[in-house]
Every structure is written in C-alpha cells, then in structure tokens.
Design an enzyme around this catalytic site. Structure first.
Site, PDB file in Angstrom:
ATOM      1  N   HIS A  72       1.215  -0.790  -0.301  1.00 49.85           N
ATOM      2  CA  HIS A  72      -0.087   0.194   0.149  1.00 49.85           C
ATOM      3  C   HIS A  72       0.948   1.276  -0.270  1.00 49.85           C
ATOM      4  O   HIS A  72       1.681   1.002   0.862  1.00 49.85           O
ATOM      5  CB  HIS A  72      -1.013   0.493   1.285  1.00 49.85           C
ATOM      6  CG  HIS A  72      -2.004  -0.806   1.409  1.00 49.85           C
ATOM      7  ND1 HIS A  72      -3.431  -1.092   2.201  1.00 49.85           N
ATOM      8  CD2 HIS A  72      -2.213  -1.767   0.276  1.00 49.85           C
ATOM      9  CE1 HIS A  72      -3.858  -2.075   1.542  1.00 49.85           C
ATOM     10  NE2 HIS A  72      -3.564  -2.173   0.678  1.00 49.85           N
ATOM     11  N   TYR A 201      -8.597   5.375   7.993  1.00 47.29           N
ATOM     12  CA  TYR A 201      -8.796   6.060   9.919  1.00 47.29           C
ATOM     13  C   TYR A 201      -9.971   7.255  10.173  1.00 47.29           C
ATOM     14  O   TYR A 201      -9.541   8.214   9.763  1.00 47.29           O
ATOM     15  CB  TYR A 201      -7.133   6.010  10.153  1.00 47.29           C
ATOM     16  CG  TYR A 201      -6.184   5.080  10.517  1.00 47.29           C
ATOM     17  CD1 TYR A 201      -5.778   4.515   9.559  1.00 47.29           C
ATOM     18  CD2 TYR A 201      -6.450   4.758  11.787  1.00 47.29           C
ATOM     19  CE1 TYR A 201      -4.617   3.747   9.384  1.00 47.29           C
ATOM     20  CE2 TYR A 201      -5.224   3.517  11.818  1.00 47.29           C
ATOM     21  CZ  TYR A 201      -4.191   2.793  10.752  1.00 47.29           C
ATOM     22  OH  TYR A 201      -3.521   2.051  10.701  1.00 47.29           O
ATOM     23  N   PRO A 294      -2.489  -0.791  19.125  1.00 50.54           N
ATOM     24  CA  PRO A 294      -2.915  -1.208  17.932  1.00 50.54           C
ATOM     25  C   PRO A 294      -2.491   0.463  16.683  1.00 50.54           C
ATOM     26  O   PRO A 294      -2.651   0.200  15.547  1.00 50.54           O
ATOM     27  CB  PRO A 294      -3.590  -1.869  17.533  1.00 50.54           C
ATOM     28  CG  PRO A 294      -4.656  -1.427  18.823  1.00 50.54           C
ATOM     29  CD  PRO A 294      -4.058  -1.020  19.886  1.00 50.54           C
ATOM     30  N   LYS A 298       2.187  -0.458  15.270  1.00 48.61           N
ATOM     31  CA  LYS A 298       3.871  -0.420  15.219  1.00 48.61           C
ATOM     32  C   LYS A 298       3.837  -1.684  16.083  1.00 48.61           C
ATOM     33  O   LYS A 298       4.896  -2.588  16.014  1.00 48.61           O
ATOM     34  CB  LYS A 298       4.109   0.664  15.947  1.00 48.61           C
ATOM     35  CG  LYS A 298       4.332   1.726  15.729  1.00 48.61           C
ATOM     36  CD  LYS A 298       5.499   2.227  14.676  1.00 48.61           C
ATOM     37  CE  LYS A 298       4.786   3.382  13.388  1.00 48.61           C
ATOM     38  NZ  LYS A 298       5.447   2.290  11.654  1.00 48.61           N
ATOM     39  N   TYR A 384       4.450   6.629  10.820  1.00 49.04           N
ATOM     40  CA  TYR A 384       3.803   4.963   9.631  1.00 49.04           C
ATOM     41  C   TYR A 384       4.353   4.138   8.828  1.00 49.04           C
ATOM     42  O   TYR A 384       4.412   2.834   9.455  1.00 49.04           O
ATOM     43  CB  TYR A 384       2.413   5.844   9.067  1.00 49.04           C
ATOM     44  CG  TYR A 384       1.200   4.272   9.119  1.00 49.04           C
ATOM     45  CD1 TYR A 384       1.262   3.201   8.216  1.00 49.04           C
ATOM     46  CD2 TYR A 384       0.234   4.770   9.694  1.00 49.04           C
ATOM     47  CE1 TYR A 384       0.621   2.567   8.041  1.00 49.04           C
ATOM     48  CE2 TYR A 384      -0.923   3.998  10.291  1.00 49.04           C
ATOM     49  CZ  TYR A 384      -0.636   2.682   9.467  1.00 49.04           C
ATOM     50  OH  TYR A 384      -1.353   2.263   9.226  1.00 49.04           O
TER      51      TYR A 384
HETATM   52  P1  FAD Z   1       3.595 -12.164  21.174  1.00 49.51           P
HETATM   53  O1  FAD Z   1       2.930 -12.189  19.692  1.00 49.51           O
HETATM   54  O2  FAD Z   1       2.518 -11.711  22.314  1.00 49.51           O
HETATM   55  O3  FAD Z   1       4.005 -13.206  21.418  1.00 49.51           O
HETATM   56  C1  FAD Z   1       4.633 -14.198  23.230  1.00 49.51           C
HETATM   57  C2  FAD Z   1       4.823 -15.245  22.985  1.00 49.51           C
HETATM   58  O4  FAD Z   1       5.564 -15.904  24.032  1.00 49.51           O
HETATM   59  C3  FAD Z   1       3.118 -16.415  22.319  1.00 49.51           C
HETATM   60  O5  FAD Z   1       3.174 -16.605  21.557  1.00 49.51           O
HETATM   61  C4  FAD Z   1       3.067 -16.277  23.826  1.00 49.51           C
HETATM   62  O6  FAD Z   1       1.631 -16.955  24.160  1.00 49.51           O
HETATM   63  C5  FAD Z   1       4.495 -16.786  24.059  1.00 49.51           C
HETATM   64  N1  FAD Z   1       4.682 -16.879  26.442  1.00 49.51           N
HETATM   65  C6  FAD Z   1       3.573 -15.628  27.123  1.00 49.51           C
HETATM   66  N2  FAD Z   1       4.277 -17.027  28.669  1.00 49.51           N
HETATM   67  C7  FAD Z   1       4.481 -17.599  28.567  1.00 49.51           C
HETATM   68  C8  FAD Z   1       5.863 -18.658  29.000  1.00 49.51           C
HETATM   69  N3  FAD Z   1       5.347 -18.738  30.675  1.00 49.51           N
HETATM   70  N4  FAD Z   1       6.311 -19.676  28.896  1.00 49.51           N
HETATM   71  C9  FAD Z   1       6.713 -19.698  26.991  1.00 49.51           C
HETATM   72  N5  FAD Z   1       5.936 -18.398  25.959  1.00 49.51           N
HETATM   73  C10 FAD Z   1       5.322 -17.571  26.833  1.00 49.51           C
HETATM   74  N6  FAD Z   1       1.221  -5.124  15.442  1.00 49.51           N
HETATM   75  C11 FAD Z   1       1.517  -4.155  14.818  1.00 49.51           C
HETATM   76  O7  FAD Z   1       2.532  -3.637  14.168  1.00 49.51           O
HETATM   77  N7  FAD Z   1       0.428  -3.945  13.481  1.00 49.51           N
HETATM   78  C12 FAD Z   1      -1.336  -3.854  14.213  1.00 49.51           C
HETATM   79  O8  FAD Z   1      -1.577  -3.929  12.468  1.00 49.51           O
HETATM   80  C13 FAD Z   1      -1.430  -4.869  15.102  1.00 49.51           C
HETATM   81  N8  FAD Z   1      -2.253  -4.987  14.643  1.00 49.51           N
HETATM   82  C14 FAD Z   1      -2.917  -5.810  16.056  1.00 49.51           C
HETATM   83  C15 FAD Z   1      -4.279  -6.291  16.626  1.00 49.51           C
HETATM   84  C16 FAD Z   1      -4.191  -6.848  16.994  1.00 49.51           C
HETATM   85  C17 FAD Z   1      -5.693  -6.673  17.615  1.00 49.51           C
HETATM   86  C18 FAD Z   1      -3.421  -7.021  18.210  1.00 49.51           C
HETATM   87  C19 FAD Z   1      -4.322  -8.021  19.965  1.00 49.51           C
HETATM   88  C20 FAD Z   1      -2.532  -6.956  18.218  1.00 49.51           C
HETATM   89  C21 FAD Z   1      -1.749  -6.122  17.061  1.00 49.51           C
HETATM   90  N9  FAD Z   1      -0.332  -5.230  17.435  1.00 49.51           N
HETATM   91  C22 FAD Z   1       0.016  -5.326  15.992  1.00 49.51           C
HETATM   92  C23 FAD Z   1       0.458  -5.662  17.797  1.00 49.51           C
HETATM   93  C24 FAD Z   1       1.438  -6.996  17.189  1.00 49.51           C
HETATM   94  O9  FAD Z   1       0.416  -7.978  17.458  1.00 49.51           O
HETATM   95  C25 FAD Z   1       2.046  -7.684  19.030  1.00 49.51           C
HETATM   96  O10 FAD Z   1       2.902  -6.474  19.439  1.00 49.51           O
HETATM   97  C26 FAD Z   1       3.314  -9.026  18.643  1.00 49.51           C
HETATM   98  O11 FAD Z   1       2.134  -9.779  18.553  1.00 49.51           O
HETATM   99  C27 FAD Z   1       4.100  -8.525  19.217  1.00 49.51           C
HETATM  100  O12 FAD Z   1       4.824 -10.215  19.090  1.00 49.51           O
HETATM  101  P2  FAD Z   1       5.482 -11.557  19.752  1.00 49.51           P
HETATM  102  O13 FAD Z   1       6.174 -11.611  19.651  1.00 49.51           O
HETATM  103  O14 FAD Z   1       6.409  -9.597  20.954  1.00 49.51           O
HETATM  104  O15 FAD Z   1       4.626 -11.315  21.686  1.00 49.51           O
HETATM  105  C1  PHB Z   2      -5.030  -4.962  11.428  1.00 45.09           C
HETATM  106  O1  PHB Z   2      -5.545  -4.959   9.804  1.00 45.09           O
HETATM  107  O2  PHB Z   2      -5.246  -5.089  12.492  1.00 45.09           O
HETATM  108  C2  PHB Z   2      -4.591  -3.399  12.247  1.00 45.09           C
HETATM  109  C3  PHB Z   2      -4.065  -2.047  10.851  1.00 45.09           C
HETATM  110  C4  PHB Z   2      -4.463  -1.222  11.144  1.00 45.09           C
HETATM  111  C5  PHB Z   2      -3.488  -0.831  12.374  1.00 45.09           C
HETATM  112  C6  PHB Z   2      -3.860  -1.752  13.400  1.00 45.09           C
HETATM  113  C7  PHB Z   2      -4.430  -2.875  13.291  1.00 45.09           C
HETATM  114  O3  PHB Z   2      -3.169   0.512  12.961  1.00 45.09           O
END
Ligand code: FAD
Ligand code: PHB
Length: 391
Positions: A72, A201, A294, A298, A384
């Site tokens: 995009h 947005y 979100p 980021k 962004y």
């Molecule tokens: P996580 O994905 O949370 O992974 C951590 C892992 O550790 C998990 O699998 C968990 O089960 C595991 N864990 C926890 N405790 C333990 C334990 N005790 N022992 C072993 N394992 C454990 N970010 C963006 O950049 N763009 C977006 O558009 C965006 N949209 C989002 C929309 C939603 C609805 C949500 C919820 C989040 C969004 N985010 C977005 C944020 C993004 O999903 C997270 O920042 C990302 O998943 C971070 O990755 P991570 O690997 O650090 O953590």
């Molecule tokens: C998404 O597609 O889930 C999404 C996209 C942009 C955002 C947050 C979530 O800022």
C-alpha cells in the site's frame, strides 16, 4: 539440554530471533506456553513496515509477503464529510504491506520446521535462573508433564505482555511507564471484499472507526467501544451499522459492503515500556518489553526491529564473548521503542473521541493540519511507514 540461546515465547519475536541466530550459526531452543495451533490461529497485526519487509526478505522469509502481501502506498484519514489520502511513497519514499500476523507466523513456523529447530509447545511453569551469572538457565514443564532444564549462554525473553521474563528482572533494577486508555477496540474479521483500496482511519463523534483488510476477500474492521464492552452486546447488524456511520457510508458515493463476520473480539488499549531491556544475561524483545495501542500499527514491527538488533548482539556474545553490542542493545532499542510509543499514543489520542468537546476541536484541528500541510503529512508518513531499523 544445553544450547547457545534459550528463547521464551514462539510468537513473531521468538521465532524470528531463532531464525536470525541460526543464520549466524547460533543454536537456540524455544519454549512456548500455548499449543502450536493456538499461536497459529491468533488474529492480530496486519501491517508490515517496509523495513520489516526488507529484513524478512534479506533473511529468506520474504516469499510469503511477496506472493500474498499487498503493498500500500498510504492510508486514508477522515472525519465527517472529509476523506484525505496520505501517499507515503510520495511523502517519504516508503510504502507499507498488508500481511497478517497469522501469515507471518505460518512462514516462521514453516522455516523453523524446515530447519529442524527445537520448539517446545504447550509448556508450563517457565522459570528463569542465575541471570547475573555467565551460566543462566531456564526450567519448564513440557507437554508430557516432565520438568526440563535448558542451560544457555543467554536467555531471550520474547514472551509477550504476560510472560515471566519482564518480572524476572529485579524490581529495583527496572523502571516502567504505563498509560491505560479509557476505550477499547471491537475488532471483526469478515468474509467480504474490502470496500477500500487502502486502510481508512476515521474520526467520528460516535467514536473511532477503521477499515483494514487481510486479502482481496477478507476484511478487518474496528470500532472504538467503552472499556468493559462485552462482544455479546454487539449484534452483527449493530456492528455493520456503526461501521457504516463512522466510516462514512454514502459520503461522496462511497459505500461499505457488509458480509459474514467470522471473528469478533474486544481489545483493550495500553501503552507500556519497561527499561532497561536487559538484565545480566536476559534480553527482552517485542511485547515482553513494551506494548503500544494498535492505532499506529507498530507492535509487530517493533518486535521485528528488536530482534534485528538483538540477533547480532547475541551472535557476538556467544561466539566471541564480546559484549559490545549486548551492552548497547537496550539503549539502542529503546530509542526506537519510545519513538513508536509516541507515534502510537499520538495517533490514538488524535483519532479516539474522549467525550470532551475541547479535545474534539483539537483533534479536528490536528487532522486538518496533517492532511493539508506537507510537513504534517510527511511526519505522519515517516513514522507510519517506519524509521530505518537502526534509527
Ligand atoms: P507475542 O506475539 O505476544 O508472542 C509472545 C509469545 O510468548 C506468545 O506466543 C505467548 O503465548 C508466549 N508466552 C507467554 N508466556 C509464556 C510462558 N510463560 N512460557 C512460554 N511462552 C510464553 N502490531 C502491528 O505492528 N501492526 C498491527 O496492525 C497490529 N495490530 C494488532 C491488532 C490486534 C488486535 C492486536 C492484539 C495486536 C496488534 N498488534 C499490531 C500488536 C502485535 O500483534 C504484537 O505487538 C506482536 O504480536 C508482538 O510479538 P511478540 O512476539 O513480541 O509477542
Ligand atoms: C489490522 O489490520 O489489524 C490493523 C491495521 C492497522 C492498525 C491496526 C490494526 O493500525
């Protein structure tokens, strides 16, 4: 077990770190508290910055994004009766990619399995030990109920907001900052072609609304709702009606096409940073160290940027007992983390209604400025579309 790096968490941060370390000849063992199926099915982020895509491509993980992602040029920002396109490519020369976290997670699992890397799923009671020594270790219970121990040269805490790594740092050696927002997102996934070519947005007096997507046939949409909202209180029709109002159905001939909703959830909004991101031989990466609301897209990108910095630091620590990059890791990562914290807070507070009429006027003024001033627009676009990994 003995390995170079013990990684806690098999989300994007943990699995990508294992991949980057392996490319550098460093061994790791990953433990994950959830089942593989649960982690694979979690619906989360949808946007990758161009630097995230460049990094994934450079380490052989770009095929999925190139084949199924959608590049995009920018986003739409709107408020009642006005919609403006911000073209990031024109403004700052960088684009973003729509590619679901579920797809990236699947790519990471495929790469991990192809390389035969060790990942323990469905574990419990992970504990971190002897972090201040040069022989730290992790203990956990495996899926068969057996207690296990991993001895390593370093431990990577990639266990998200609720894992044990954050708290394993002594409380007198860490600081944290938090902001809880007075609203949440109701998110839906729907089997319907997106009604827009790029993300919308929308500021609206009823609350923020957003139109995102996952593919040519799957849409992802969000509504600002009060904290404590129960999804059961929102019928599918009520959700589509609210989205139509907030996204401007009928405005200048634009229509929102509803479709079958396949997933509904409520997501609270929080900003959080823990510092430093390292204690002894423990290094935090991704959501384990920080959370963003979100709105700025980021969270996933920050997790990718953290491990892009952490992997070479651990490589030097393991191979040469050289701590130069490891010592610099926390400060270097936090510089970018705080930039993204600010941007996510700014996007969130600009677009969500608080109920205060003075706030609303400030928000509309800010929206008019970022959409009409080249400098305002470029600032939003630069943040962004993402700053370079080494920012
Ligand atoms: P996580 O994905 O949370 O992974 C951590 C892992 O550790 C998990 O699998 C968990 O089960 C595991 N864990 C926890 N405790 C333990 C334990 N005790 N022992 C072993 N394992 C454990 N970010 C963006 O950049 N763009 C977006 O558009 C965006 N949209 C989002 C929309 C939603 C609805 C949500 C919820 C989040 C969004 N985010 C977005 C944020 C993004 O999903 C997270 O920042 C990302 O998943 C971070 O990755 P991570 O690997 O650090 O953590
Ligand atoms: C998404 O597609 O889930 C999404 C996209 C942009 C955002 C947050 C979530 O800022």
């Amino acid at each position: 077990m003995r390995t170079d790096v013990a990684i806690i968490g098999a989300g994007p941060a943990g699995l990508l770190l294992a991949h980057l370390l392996a490319q550098d000849g460093i061994e790791s063992v990953v433990i994950e508290s959830r089942t593989q199926e649960y982690v694979a099915a979690r619906i989360r982020a949808g946007i990758l910055e161009s630097s995230s895509v460049d990094l994934l491509t450079s380490v052989g993980l770009g095929a999925g994004v190139q084949a199924h992602g959608d590049e995009h040029r920018g986003i739409y920002l709107q408020w009642p009766s006005e919609r403006h396109h911000l073209d990031f490519v024109d403004l700052v020369g960088r684009s973003v990619w729509v590619y679901g976290q579920t797809q990236l997670q699947a790519d990471l699992v495929t790469a991990s399995e192809a390389a035969g890397r060790t990942v323990f799923y469905d574990t419990s009671d992970a504990e971190l030990h002897d972090l201040e020594t040069d022989h730290p270790f992790v203990t956990f219970t495996d899926d068969a109920g057996a207690r296990q121990r991993i001895d390593a040269l370093a431990i990577a805490g990639c266990d998200g907001s609720f894992g044990p790594s954050r708290a394993a740092m002594p409380s007198d050696k860490r600081d944290s900052w938090e902001r809880v927002y007075p609203y949440s997102w109701l998110g839906i996934l729907a089997d319907v072609a997106p009604s827009t070519d790029e993300l919308i947005y929308a500021w609206h007096p009823d609350g923020f609304g957003m139109h995102s997507m996952r593919s040519a046939t799957v849409s992802r949409l969000y509504l600002q709702v009060p904290n404590g909202t129960d999804v059961a209180d929102w019928s599918d029709d009520a959700i589509w009606d609210a989205l139509a109002t907030r996204l401007g159905h009928g405005q200048d001939g634009w229509t929102l096409t509803p479709g079958p909703i396949t997933d509904k959830s409520v997501l609270p909004m929080r900003s959080f940073v823990q510092s430093p991101m390292r204690h002894g031989r423990l290094f935090l990466a991704g959501d384990a160290a920080h959370t963003v609301p979100p709105t700025g897209a980021k969270g996933l990108n920050l997790a990718i940027a953290d491990v892009a910095l952490l992997a070479p630091a651990l490589g030097r620590l393991v191979r040469k007992n050289d701590f130069a990059l490891a010592d610099a890791y926390s400060d270097t990562a936090l510089r970018r983390v705080w930039r993204c914290e600010h941007f996510s807070w700014w996007m969130t507070t600009m677009l969500h209604v608080s109920g205060d009429p003075f706030d609303a006027q400030l928000q509309l003024s800010q929206l008019r400025w970022v959409t009409s001033s080249a400098h305002g627009a470029a600032g939003l676009a630069e943040n962004y579309a993402g700053l370079p990994i080494g920012f």
